[in-house]
Write an enzyme that holds these catalytic residues in place. Structure first.
Site, short mmCIF file in Angstrom:
data_model
loop_
_atom_site.label_atom_id
_atom_site.label_comp_id
_atom_site.label_asym_id
_atom_site.label_seq_id
_atom_site.Cartn_x
_atom_site.Cartn_y
_atom_site.Cartn_z
N LYS A 154 0.82 -1.22 0.00
CA LYS A 154 0.00 0.00 0.00
C LYS A 154 0.85 1.26 0.00
O LYS A 154 0.48 2.26 -0.61
CB LYS A 154 -0.95 0.00 1.20
CG LYS A 154 -2.08 -1.00 1.03
CD LYS A 154 -3.27 -0.67 1.88
CE LYS A 154 -4.40 -1.62 1.55
NZ LYS A 154 -5.57 -1.47 2.37
N LYS A 187 -4.13 -8.79 -6.67
CA LYS A 187 -5.43 -9.21 -6.14
C LYS A 187 -6.51 -8.17 -6.43
O LYS A 187 -6.21 -6.98 -6.60
CB LYS A 187 -5.33 -9.53 -4.66
CG LYS A 187 -5.51 -8.35 -3.76
CD LYS A 187 -5.71 -8.76 -2.31
CE LYS A 187 -5.92 -7.47 -1.51
NZ LYS A 187 -7.02 -7.46 -0.62
N LYS A 238 -10.84 -3.49 -3.32
CA LYS A 238 -11.96 -2.56 -3.42
C LYS A 238 -11.53 -1.11 -3.63
O LYS A 238 -12.29 -0.31 -4.14
CB LYS A 238 -12.89 -2.70 -2.21
CG LYS A 238 -12.31 -2.30 -0.88
CD LYS A 238 -13.39 -2.36 0.19
CE LYS A 238 -13.07 -3.34 1.29
NZ LYS A 238 -11.88 -3.01 2.07
N1 AQP Z 1 -9.16 -10.38 -3.76
C1 AQP Z 1 -9.59 -10.96 -2.65
N2 AQP Z 1 -9.88 -12.29 -2.65
C2 AQP Z 1 -10.32 -12.89 -1.52
N3 AQP Z 1 -10.51 -12.24 -0.35
C3 AQP Z 1 -10.25 -10.92 -0.32
N4 AQP Z 1 -10.34 -10.00 0.66
C4 AQP Z 1 -9.95 -8.80 0.17
N5 AQP Z 1 -9.61 -8.92 -1.12
C5 AQP Z 1 -9.79 -10.22 -1.45
C6 AQP Z 1 -10.80 -10.26 2.00
O1 AQP Z 1 -11.88 -9.37 2.25
C7 AQP Z 1 -11.77 -8.82 3.57
C8 AQP Z 1 -11.61 -7.33 3.41
O2 AQP Z 1 -10.74 -6.81 4.31
P1 AQP Z 1 -10.35 -5.30 4.43
O3 AQP Z 1 -11.50 -4.40 4.16
O4 AQP Z 1 -9.73 -5.15 5.77
O5 AQP Z 1 -9.27 -4.97 3.36
P2 AQP Z 1 -8.32 -5.69 2.41
O6 AQP Z 1 -7.97 -7.04 2.86
O7 AQP Z 1 -7.18 -4.75 2.19
O8 AQP Z 1 -9.27 -5.78 1.13
P3 AQP Z 1 -9.29 -4.91 -0.16
O9 AQP Z 1 -10.51 -5.25 -0.93
O10 AQP Z 1 -8.00 -5.01 -0.87
O11 AQP Z 1 -9.49 -3.44 0.41
P4 AQP Z 1 -8.63 -2.14 0.22
O12 AQP Z 1 -8.52 -1.92 -1.26
O13 AQP Z 1 -9.43 -1.07 0.90
O14 AQP Z 1 -7.32 -2.37 0.88
C9 AQP Z 1 -10.58 -9.52 4.21
O15 AQP Z 1 -10.99 -10.66 4.91
C10 AQP Z 1 -9.74 -9.89 3.03
O16 AQP Z 1 -8.88 -10.95 3.30
#
Ligand code: AQP
Length: 333
Positions: free
Chosen positions: A119, A201, A204
């Site tokens: 990040k 990956k 969001k």
């Molecule tokens: N691509 C993915 N495949 C499977 N699981 C995923 N998760 C995130 N991306 C995938 C799971 O969804 C949950 C979200 O956790 P978070 O909101 O704490 O953030 P994250 O893991 O950093 O997810 P994102 O979507 O990538 O968000 P941003 O872009 O805001 O950082 C977790 O259980 C994660 O494992």
């Protein structure tokens, strides 16, 4: 006859209201939470104080907090079975994070966190301290509630391991205070990849939303995104993470949102090309999203606010009891 009292284990997980929740978040996290509700005491949070580790627009953040709750409900999280609450409404999370910063968390551990490196990218010196400290707040979330199981996607595994290390160090110094949690990662679909770059990956907060299928995407936009998803060289429909990472990702999405498992899909598409496969996958995704959004659209903001308040009251009690113990053992009470 004596009645057997079954003590359910507690699970905790959360999602940041930091972007458009997508099918990766659903497949990797929320869909497994739904299945766990019968067997465990479930606590699901909207981790808004995690979201502010990167810049958020206040209006959007406020809107997304409500949106995430509606997504939990539409996916099948039942507020009569599980607790749903907003992290910032329970001050114990940030209080415990501070204490764990001082007792348990080490700079050397935080320096190893791959999510921070991803990040922060090249800007490690200028990102917020909060982004660096994110895993300690996550450890506090988990440890406050005697959590035994943390169901997450694979990207969060390293953070749960850090929470375990922090808890063990704290317990060694002050006696048994925290349970040692364990990450539970789904076998299939733990890491849904971007539609345009299967090495990355699906996230969001991705600035290019063509990489993701949002749970609230317009149906026809979602169809187009699938049709434009990259595929690999060759023409056979095969599951091969090394040679066909893009197709393998699409097969995983197909199996997770549809009704056929991957080996069955591979068999059914023998002799057919990528075009046919993607057209059918788009239909599966569209059906899933249509059903999901129908449920989502029926949920009112009022209902969400009531659920969050009820959840806050429940976790507040648990959190205060744990904090009283923590304050005592470290000597501030
Ligand atoms: N691509 C993915 N495949 C499977 N699981 C995923 N998760 C995130 N991306 C995938 C799971 O969804 C949950 C979200 O956790 P978070 O909101 O704490 O953030 P994250 O893991 O950093 O997810 P994102 O979507 O990538 O968000 P941003 O872009 O805001 O950082 C977790 O259980 C994660 O494992």
């Amino acid at each position: 006859m004596e009645k057997k009292i079954e003590i359910k284990k507690t699970i905790f997980s959360g999602i940041q209201p930091s972007g458009n929740l997508n099918i990766g978040n659903y497949i990797g996290a929320i869909s497994q939470w739904v299945k766990m509700q019968e067997k465990y005491n479930c606590i699901f949070s909207i981790v808004d104080y995690h979201a502010i580790t990167v810049k958020q627009s206040p209006e959007e953040l406020r809107r997304r907090i409500i949106e995430v709750v509606k997504i939990y409900l539409a996916a099948g999280i039942d507020p009569n079975k599980s607790i749903i609450f907003q992290q910032s409404a329970v001050a114990a999370h940030t209080e415990l994070a501070w204490i764990l910063n001082c007792y348990g968390a080490r700079i050397a551990d935080l320096n190893k966190m791959t999510q921070f490196k991803d990040k922060a990218g090249e800007n490690q010196e200028s990102v917020s301290v909060g982004l660096y400290d994110y895993p300690v707040l996550m450890a506090a979330d988990i440890l406050l509630y005697n959590t035994e199981i943390v169901p997450v996607g694979e990207d969060q595994k390293q953070h749960v391991e850090l929470a375990r290390d922090i808890a063990k160090r704290f317990n060694n110094e002050f006696g048994e205070t925290f349970l040692i949690p364990q990450a539970v990662i789904k076998q299939e679909g733990a890491r849904i990849m971007s539609l345009l770059d299967p090495k990355k990956k699906m996230s969001k907060s991705d600035s290019n939303q063509n990489n993701c299928i949002g749970l609230l995407d317009d149906i026809e936009v979602a169809r187009k995104k699938i049709m434009r998803a990259v595929t690999d060289s060759g023409s056979e429909i095969e599951y091969d993470l090394e040679d066909k990472p893009a197709l393998s990702n699409l097969l995983t999405i197909y199996a997770q949102l549809g009704t056929r498992e991957i080996p069955r899909l591979v068999k059914d598409y023998r002799g057919k090309g990528y075009g046919d496969f993607k057209k059918d996958l788009a239909d599966v995704v569209v059906k899933f999203l249509t059903d999901f959004q129908k449920k989502y659209n029926k949920i009112s903001d009022d209902k969400v606010i009531k659920i969050l308040e009820a959840g806050r009251k429940k976790v507040e009690k648990l959190a205060s009891a744990k904090m009283e113990k923590v304050r005592q053992v470290i000597g501030v009470r």
